[in-house]
Design an enzyme around this catalytic site. Structure first.
Site, short mmCIF file in Angstrom:
data_model
loop_
_atom_site.label_atom_id
_atom_site.label_comp_id
_atom_site.label_asym_id
_atom_site.label_seq_id
_atom_site.Cartn_x
_atom_site.Cartn_y
_atom_site.Cartn_z
N HIS A 1 -0.67 11.95 -3.14
CA HIS A 1 -0.45 10.59 -3.62
C HIS A 1 -1.73 9.77 -3.66
O HIS A 1 -1.77 8.70 -4.24
CB HIS A 1 0.59 9.89 -2.74
N ASP A 2 -2.79 10.26 -3.01
CA ASP A 2 -4.04 9.50 -2.96
C ASP A 2 -4.99 9.92 -4.08
O ASP A 2 -4.77 10.89 -4.79
CB ASP A 2 -4.71 9.67 -1.60
N GLU B 1 -3.76 13.52 9.22
CA GLU B 1 -4.26 13.11 7.91
C GLU B 1 -5.68 12.63 8.14
O GLU B 1 -5.92 11.49 8.54
CB GLU B 1 -3.40 12.00 7.30
N ARG C 1 3.27 12.98 10.29
CA ARG C 1 1.94 12.94 9.67
C ARG C 1 1.21 11.72 10.22
O ARG C 1 1.66 10.59 10.03
CB ARG C 1 2.11 12.82 8.15
N ASP D 1 -1.12 9.21 9.89
CA ASP D 1 -1.89 8.61 8.81
C ASP D 1 -3.16 7.96 9.34
O ASP D 1 -3.12 7.22 10.33
CB ASP D 1 -1.04 7.54 8.10
N GLN E 1 -3.26 -5.19 6.20
CA GLN E 1 -3.05 -4.09 7.16
C GLN E 1 -3.95 -4.32 8.36
O GLN E 1 -5.17 -4.13 8.27
CB GLN E 1 -3.34 -2.74 6.49
N ASP F 1 0.84 -1.20 0.00
CA ASP F 1 0.00 0.00 0.00
C ASP F 1 0.88 1.26 0.00
O ASP F 1 0.69 2.16 0.81
CB ASP F 1 -0.96 -0.02 1.20
N ARG G 1 -4.05 4.30 -8.10
CA ARG G 1 -3.43 5.52 -7.58
C ARG G 1 -1.99 5.65 -8.09
O ARG G 1 -1.42 6.74 -8.09
CB ARG G 1 -3.45 5.53 -6.04
C1 OTU Z 1 -4.15 7.04 3.91
O1 OTU Z 1 -5.31 7.39 3.19
C2 OTU Z 1 -2.97 7.10 2.98
O2 OTU Z 1 -2.81 8.40 2.48
C3 OTU Z 1 -3.19 6.09 1.88
O3 OTU Z 1 -2.19 6.15 0.90
C4 OTU Z 1 -3.24 4.72 2.53
O4 OTU Z 1 -3.62 3.79 1.55
C5 OTU Z 1 -4.24 4.65 3.69
O5 OTU Z 1 -4.19 5.79 4.54
C6 OTU Z 1 -3.99 3.46 4.56
O6 OTU Z 1 -2.79 3.62 5.28
O7 OTU Z 1 -8.61 6.29 2.75
O8 OTU Z 1 -7.98 6.61 0.19
O9 OTU Z 1 -9.47 9.98 6.52
O10 OTU Z 1 -9.02 8.91 3.96
O11 OTU Z 1 -6.31 7.69 5.82
C7 OTU Z 1 -7.06 7.00 1.15
C8 OTU Z 1 -8.28 9.39 6.20
C9 OTU Z 1 -7.54 6.75 2.55
C10 OTU Z 1 -8.35 8.40 5.03
C11 OTU Z 1 -6.97 8.07 4.66
C12 OTU Z 1 -6.61 7.06 3.67
#
Ligand code: OTU
Length: 596
Positions: free
Chosen positions: A355-356, A286, A242, A244, A212, A101, A477
């Site tokens: 990155h998302d 985040e 950050r 996450d 995970q 991931d 992504r």
């Molecule tokens: C985050 O994003 C990261 O930015 C992602 O890259 C990871 O895949 C994920 O966590 C798992 O570690 O749902 O679509 O409110 O939106 O944590 C991305 C927060 C995600 C979530 C966010 C998540």
């Protein structure tokens, strides 16, 4: 800290945890390297360092940017050229093999991914960045660890202490009860929120991917373990952590298990510990959540001034893309106004892309207030950015289509979403440049730390080979996580899109640094303007306001803007403009200052 612990655990448990945390903090404080201890002193005298208008962020994967950590150090000049003062390197700790991931499946919190380097390389990089005026930002993945992490391995080997780090269920009774109200984060490649594990002979909570494993923060051992990891990372030189997926760390039956009150207490405890050990370090939430929940991560109510220092401004990001598609700023005006003010000592991390994927966090009530149907508008945005709506130049990909909810998120680089792949002639290319720059101007002109996503500074388009790596093939992504095109960087001035975008971003960074109005303590207020295609943002300041005026359409506009004294200077173009009618070329951004 005691307040936070008291909000999480019964009093006797909180007391024991507090004593252990204080001991661990004292030890970490004693071990803090001299240069970082000095930084602590400097920042204790200047606690608003991260709110300064001189801050510019950049986010990237170390390997995609420059191969490894030493490669990143070799490209510090590129970052400095752009004005960068804050560098978020996406997860770089050791991960599970195969699909990790994007590094968010951590298998070892105390070593760096071997292909990137060693912990010593990380310390060296942090030092080199600091010497160049750049703060290193690292991820702290608080919600889960990889199934291959030693805690999970121990649990699978029968160790009860570590099994209690996770949320396990002998049969479907528990999972089914929770699932009744749980959404799915990755419905496509990870449906459901629980995974059967043969070793455990139990269902284990897995909000994200099956590999995970969610941690149980109701167990104080998890908090104590994470405090140790926090101390380790900040003593290695991280200046921002950050957090996450912070919204997910506390589960409660009958809810969506996001944004529970306890998640704020978890962040408050970590912050209190950092203030003791490493006051130079700040925390970033985040929390990619709806506008109603977002500001709480910067500390509301009892946590005001005691929670995260930074949070992603997801609402602003979504509204920038929504306005570019609809060419109508009225929904953005409504949604941004509906957001409560943030505490003055905090700052937003503002961004156009990351990155998302982009999820269309548009509130139904905000949409209704401007005569739109929320569901229909979100569907329009997905169609637009997937290039399926008539007239759309975008070439994004649909991410995680959810037939149950109709939800469709979007992947794609800024340039591809702005139409770069379909822009065949100079006129269309100029519009692409305009879209990219107006989006960044809003984000640079909002206040807080604007964070540039790697490649956007030279308008990199979608990676056509994103699925070639089998570990990435299921997750589109990766289409907007290309390898940095250093050739394009070198020849950018010969490119009709990359050149103007790079120069435009550098200009925004330089002008921004000179504007005290962009200190993050000041609140941005969206103004009503006579033109629906124009967004106007006012930042009040004792030296006089800054008015950001942004044309989100492909044609020229002229709008009256309330400039005190009747005229002001657009510091981006270096022109005097009149309050009666501010002329805007297609996609033009103006930052107008007026003496009071
Ligand atoms: C985050 O994003 C990261 O930015 C992602 O890259 C990871 O895949 C994920 O966590 C798992 O570690 O749902 O679509 O409110 O939106 O944590 C991305 C927060 C995600 C979530 C966010 C998540």
């Amino acid at each position: 800290m005691a307040d936070g612990l008291g909000a999480l655990y019964p009093p006797e448990v909180a007391e024991v945890a507090a004593a252990r945390l204080v001991d661990a903090a004292a030890e970490a404080f004693a071990e803090r390297p001299a240069d970082l201890a000095r930084l602590d002193q400097v920042r204790t005298l200047r606690p608003d360092w991260f709110q300064s208008s001189g801050m510019v962020g950049y986010a990237t994967y170390a390997d995609r940017f420059a191969g490894d950590l030493a490669g990143v150090a070799a490209h510090i000049d590129h970052l400095r050229d752009l004005g960068v003062t804050y560098l978020h390197l996406l997860p770089l700790l050791a991960t599970r093999p195969g699909d990790s991931d994007g590094g968010y499946a951590v298998a070892d919190h105390r070593s760096v991914r071997p292909d990137l380097g060693t912990m010593d390389d990380l310390r060296d990089l942090a030092r080199a960045l600091r010497a160049a005026g750049i703060s290193l930002v690292l991820d702290l993945v608080v919600n889960h660890v990889a199934r291959e992490h030693p805690w999970a391995e121990a649990a699978r080997a029968g160790d009860a202490h570590h099994r209690a780090f996770f949320l396990t269920f002998p049969d479907r009774t528990g999972p089914d009860a929770y699932e009744a109200t749980l959404p799915e984060v990755f419905p496509d490649f990870a449906p459901g929120n629980f995974t059967w594990d043969d070793d455990l002979q139990a269902w284990v909570w897995t909000t994200f991917n099956a590999f995970q494993w969610d941690l149980d923060w109701a167990n104080p051992e998890v908090l104590v373990a994470f405090a140790g990891i926090v101390f380790f990372l900040v003593n290695a030189g991280a200046e921002v952590l950050r957090l996450d997926a912070l919204p997910f760390v506390w589960k409660r039956l009958g809810t969506d298990c996001q944004n529970q009150p306890e998640v704020h207490a978890v962040a408050a405890v970590l912050r209190a510990l950092l203030r003791i050990v490493a006051p130079a370090v700040v925390l970033k939430a985040e929390a990619i959540v709806g506008p109603g929940e977002l500001v709480r991560y910067l500390g509301a109510g009892r946590w005001s001034g005691r929670e995260c220092d930074l949070a992603y401004h997801n609402t602003l990001m979504v509204q920038v893309w929504s306005t570019l598609a609809s060419r109508d700023a009225r929904l953005a005006t409504q949604a941004l106004r509906a957001l409560p003010p943030k505490p003055a000592a905090t700052a937003w991390a503002t961004y156009v892309r990351g990155h998302d994927d982009i999820g269309w966090a548009v509130d139904d009530a905000d949409a209704a207030a401007v005569g739109l149907d929320g569901f229909a508008h979100r569907a329009f945005l997905s169609d637009w950015y997937a290039g399926r709506f008539p007239g759309s130049p975008a070439t994004g990909l649909v991410f995680q289509e959810n037939p149950a909810t109709g939800d469709r998120r979007i992947s794609g680089t800024t340039a591809s979403l702005a139409g770069a792949e379909r822009a065949g002639d100079p006129g269309a290319q100029a519009l692409v440049v305009g879209r990219i720059l107006v989006a960044h101007a809003v984000v640079f002109g909002w206040g807080g730390i604007p964070v540039i996503w790697m490649g956007d500074e030279v308008a990199m388009v979608n990676d056509p080979g994103w699925a070639d790596d089998p570990a990435h093939a299921g997750d589109n992504r990766w289409v907007h996580r290309p390898r940095m095109d250093w050739d394009l960087v070198a020849r950018r001035d010969d490119d009709p899109v990359a050149g103007p975008v790079f120069r435009g971003l550098r200009h925004l960074a330089r002008v921004r640094a000179s504007l005290p109005q962009l200190h993050a303590s000041v609140e941005a207020a969206v103004l009503d303007v006579a033109e629906p295609g124009v967004l106007a943002v006012r930042r009040a300041h004792p030296l006089g306001p800054l008015l950001g005026v942004y044309n989100f359409t492909e044609s020229a506009r002229s709008v009256p803007v309330p400039i005190p004294g009747g005229a002001g200077t657009d510091v981006l173009a270096g022109e005097v403009v009149s309050a009666e009618g501010v002329a805007l070329a297609p996609y033009q951004a103006r930052w107008i200052v007026a003496p009071t």
